[in-house]
Write a protein that holds these residues in place. Structure first.
Motif, PDB file in Angstrom:
ATOM      1  N   PHE A  15      -5.316 -29.808  72.309  1.00  0.00           N
ATOM      2  CA  PHE A  15      -4.647 -28.508  72.344  1.00  0.00           C
ATOM      3  C   PHE A  15      -3.847 -28.280  71.053  1.00  0.00           C
ATOM      4  N   LYS A  16      -3.237 -29.363  70.560  1.00  0.00           N
ATOM      5  CA  LYS A  16      -2.374 -29.260  69.370  1.00  0.00           C
ATOM      6  C   LYS A  16      -3.097 -28.601  68.185  1.00  0.00           C
ATOM      7  N   VAL A  17      -4.323 -29.037  67.925  1.00  0.00           N
ATOM      8  CA  VAL A  17      -5.017 -28.498  66.745  1.00  0.00           C
ATOM      9  C   VAL A  17      -5.535 -27.075  67.008  1.00  0.00           C
ATOM     10  N   LEU A  18      -5.852 -26.795  68.281  1.00  0.00           N
ATOM     11  CA  LEU A  18      -6.249 -25.417  68.612  1.00  0.00           C
ATOM     12  C   LEU A  18      -5.044 -24.486  68.435  1.00  0.00           C
ATOM     13  N   PHE A  19      -3.883 -24.969  68.892  1.00  0.00           N
ATOM     14  CA  PHE A  19      -2.634 -24.201  68.760  1.00  0.00           C
ATOM     15  C   PHE A  19      -2.383 -23.899  67.278  1.00  0.00           C
ATOM     16  N   ALA A  20      -2.508 -24.912  66.427  1.00  0.00           N
ATOM     17  CA  ALA A  20      -2.277 -24.702  64.992  1.00  0.00           C
ATOM     18  C   ALA A  20      -3.252 -23.664  64.439  1.00  0.00           C
ATOM     19  N   ALA A  21      -4.531 -23.820  64.764  1.00  0.00           N
ATOM     20  CA  ALA A  21      -5.545 -22.909  64.216  1.00  0.00           C
ATOM     21  C   ALA A  21      -5.272 -21.469  64.654  1.00  0.00           C
ATOM     22  N   HIS A  22      -4.948 -21.299  65.932  1.00  0.00           N
ATOM     23  CA  HIS A  22      -4.700 -19.933  66.417  1.00  0.00           C
ATOM     24  C   HIS A  22      -3.405 -19.364  65.843  1.00  0.00           C
ATOM     25  N   GLN A  23      -2.382 -20.201  65.748  1.00  0.00           N
ATOM     26  CA  GLN A  23      -1.106 -19.716  65.206  1.00  0.00           C
ATOM     27  C   GLN A  23      -1.283 -19.256  63.755  1.00  0.00           C
ATOM     28  N   LEU A  24      -2.163 -19.958  63.042  1.00  0.00           N
ATOM     29  CA  LEU A  24      -2.408 -19.629  61.629  1.00  0.00           C
ATOM     30  C   LEU A  24      -3.543 -18.613  61.446  1.00  0.00           C
ATOM     31  N   GLU A  25      -4.141 -18.223  62.565  1.00  0.00           N
ATOM     32  CA  GLU A  25      -5.278 -17.282  62.545  1.00  0.00           C
ATOM     33  C   GLU A  25      -6.411 -17.797  61.650  1.00  0.00           C
ATOM     34  N   ILE A  26      -6.739 -19.074  61.860  1.00  0.00           N
ATOM     35  CA  ILE A  26      -7.855 -19.694  61.123  1.00  0.00           C
ATOM     36  C   ILE A  26      -9.081 -19.693  62.031  1.00  0.00           C
ATOM     37  N   ASP A  27     -10.168 -19.163  61.510  1.00  0.00           N
ATOM     38  CA  ASP A  27     -11.432 -19.181  62.265  1.00  0.00           C
ATOM     39  C   ASP A  27     -11.939 -20.604  62.365  1.00  0.00           C
ATOM     40  N   TYR A  28     -12.463 -20.970  63.501  1.00  0.00           N
ATOM     41  CA  TYR A  28     -13.012 -22.318  63.626  1.00  0.00           C
ATOM     42  C   TYR A  28     -14.165 -22.312  64.622  1.00  0.00           C
ATOM     43  N   GLU A  29     -14.984 -23.339  64.490  1.00  0.00           N
ATOM     44  CA  GLU A  29     -16.031 -23.543  65.492  1.00  0.00           C
ATOM     45  C   GLU A  29     -15.522 -24.599  66.458  1.00  0.00           C
ATOM     46  N   PHE A  30     -15.553 -24.266  67.730  1.00  0.00           N
ATOM     47  CA  PHE A  30     -15.054 -25.165  68.770  1.00  0.00           C
ATOM     48  C   PHE A  30     -16.190 -26.127  69.162  1.00  0.00           C
ATOM     49  N   VAL A  31     -15.948 -27.435  68.996  1.00  0.00           N
ATOM     50  CA  VAL A  31     -16.967 -28.413  69.404  1.00  0.00           C
ATOM     51  C   VAL A  31     -16.367 -29.258  70.522  1.00  0.00           C
ATOM     52  N   LEU A  32     -16.937 -29.144  71.699  1.00  0.00           N
ATOM     53  CA  LEU A  32     -16.409 -29.859  72.857  1.00  0.00           C
ATOM     54  C   LEU A  32     -16.717 -31.355  72.755  1.00  0.00           C
ATOM     55  N   VAL A  33     -15.676 -32.173  72.907  1.00  0.00           N
ATOM     56  CA  VAL A  33     -15.873 -33.619  73.051  1.00  0.00           C
ATOM     57  C   VAL A  33     -15.712 -33.875  74.554  1.00  0.00           C
ATOM     58  N   ASP A  34     -16.824 -33.986  75.220  1.00  0.00           N
ATOM     59  CA  ASP A  34     -16.782 -34.030  76.678  1.00  0.00           C
ATOM     60  C   ASP A  34     -16.507 -35.454  77.160  1.00  0.00           C
ATOM     61  N   PHE A  35     -15.241 -35.698  77.516  1.00  0.00           N
ATOM     62  CA  PHE A  35     -14.853 -37.043  77.972  1.00  0.00           C
ATOM     63  C   PHE A  35     -15.607 -37.437  79.242  1.00  0.00           C
ATOM     64  N   SER A  36     -15.944 -36.439  80.068  1.00  0.00           N
ATOM     65  CA  SER A  36     -16.622 -36.796  81.330  1.00  0.00           C
ATOM     66  C   SER A  36     -18.001 -37.378  81.042  1.00  0.00           C
ATOM     67  N   LYS A  37     -18.509 -37.114  79.819  1.00  0.00           N
ATOM     68  CA  LYS A  37     -19.820 -37.670  79.426  1.00  0.00           C
ATOM     69  C   LYS A  37     -19.644 -38.745  78.362  1.00  0.00           C
ATOM     70  N   GLN A  38     -18.383 -39.176  78.143  1.00  0.00           N
ATOM     71  CA  GLN A  38     -18.103 -40.218  77.133  1.00  0.00           C
ATOM     72  C   GLN A  38     -18.600 -39.814  75.749  1.00  0.00           C
ATOM     73  N   ALA A  39     -18.491 -38.525  75.460  1.00  0.00           N
ATOM     74  CA  ALA A  39     -19.001 -38.022  74.166  1.00  0.00           C
ATOM     75  C   ALA A  39     -18.272 -38.651  72.983  1.00  0.00           C
ATOM     76  N   GLN A  40     -17.060 -39.139  73.228  1.00  0.00           N
ATOM     77  CA  GLN A  40     -16.283 -39.752  72.127  1.00  0.00           C
ATOM     78  C   GLN A  40     -16.826 -41.127  71.740  1.00  0.00           C
ATOM     79  N   LYS A  41     -17.762 -41.652  72.554  1.00  0.00           N
ATOM     80  CA  LYS A  41     -18.298 -43.000  72.295  1.00  0.00           C
ATOM     81  C   LYS A  41     -19.681 -42.964  71.635  1.00  0.00           C
ATOM     82  N   THR A  42     -20.223 -41.758  71.428  1.00  0.00           N
ATOM     83  CA  THR A  42     -21.575 -41.689  70.866  1.00  0.00           C
ATOM     84  C   THR A  42     -21.571 -42.130  69.397  1.00  0.00           C
TER      85      THR A  42
END
Ligand SMILES: N[C@@H](CCC(=O)N[C@@H](CS)C(=O)NCC(=O)O)C(=O)O
Length: 210
Positions: A15-42
């Motif tokens: 949330f922290k980095v999304l908050f920063a991006a939105h507060q600064l009005e920076i366009d970004y591509e949201f890439v989900l790291v799906d913990f329920s699928k252990q995406a952080q371990k790929t």
């Protein structure tokens, strides 16, 4: 090229980095790291962050991990956004609070998040009373430090929001659900309401919805 933010948005660190991006009005591509699928371990994610943790920022072929570094990077892209004050002493005060958040405050909050939110979310058992007791002792030691500061300045480092408020504020995005005992700290309560009224907060909360 659009910046990519790899996040599991239900996590305060994501949330922290999304908050920063939105507060600064920076366009970004949201890439989900799906913990329920252990995406952080790929393998692909590990190539981005060998710690296998989110959030991660990609800006072209540049890759950055550690949420507070990402907040600083985003703030530096928008110097007029004011989150990284031009005045050296104010800027370093903001950075000081980010280090404090990372070293002290975040681990205390993380106990409550894990015991009262994550365990329920992933159905991995009941809160551990001994862990919560450790969390309580840590919050009792740390919250007065922040509360005293917020009795002197409207935001953590100054009277306007800085990267410090993005980092510290984000940790409390699920404070109610996590049952973090902050009720007696009136300056923290006032500040948290001020942070939640920032436009970037509202927009980032909307992105947290699963
Ligand atoms: N100090 C790091 C901490 C990152 C971190 O611990 N992320 C956690 C989620 S809140 C994670 O990705 N955990 C994955 C796992 O434990 O498998 C930061 O602020 O970016």
């Amino acid at each position: 090229m659009t910046i990519k933010l790899h996040v599991f948005p239900l996590s305060p660190r994501g949330f922290k980095v999304l908050f920063a991006a939105h507060q600064l009005e920076i366009d970004y591509e949201f890439v989900l790291v799906d913990f329920s699928k252990q995406a952080q371990k790929t393998e692909a994610f590990t190539a981005l962050n060998p710690n296998q943790r989110m959030p991660v920022l990609e800006d072209g072929d540049y890759c950055l991990w550690e949420s507070n570094a990402i907040v600083q990077y985003l703030a530096a892209l928008k110097p007029h956004g004011g989150l990284m004050p031009a005045d050296l002493k104010t800027r370093m005060t903001a950075v000081k609070w980010q280090f404090w958040e990372s070293a002290h405050w975040d681990p205390a909050v993380a106990i409550y998040m894990f015991e009262n939110v994550v365990k329920k979310l992933f159905n991995i058992g009941a809160p551990d009373a001994a862990e919560l007791k450790k969390g309580e002792a840590a919050i009792a030691r740390l919250a007065p430090v922040l509360d005293t500061q917020l009795g002197k300045t409207r935001y953590a480092a100054a009277d306007t929001p800085t990267v410090a408020d993005i980092s510290l504020g984000a940790t409390l995005v699920r404070a109610g659900e996590a049952q973090i005992p902050l009720g007696e700290y009136r300056h923290i309560q006032r500040w948290r309401a001020d942070i939640a009224a920032l436009p970037g907060w509202q927009a980032a909360v909307a992105r947290m919805k699963p």
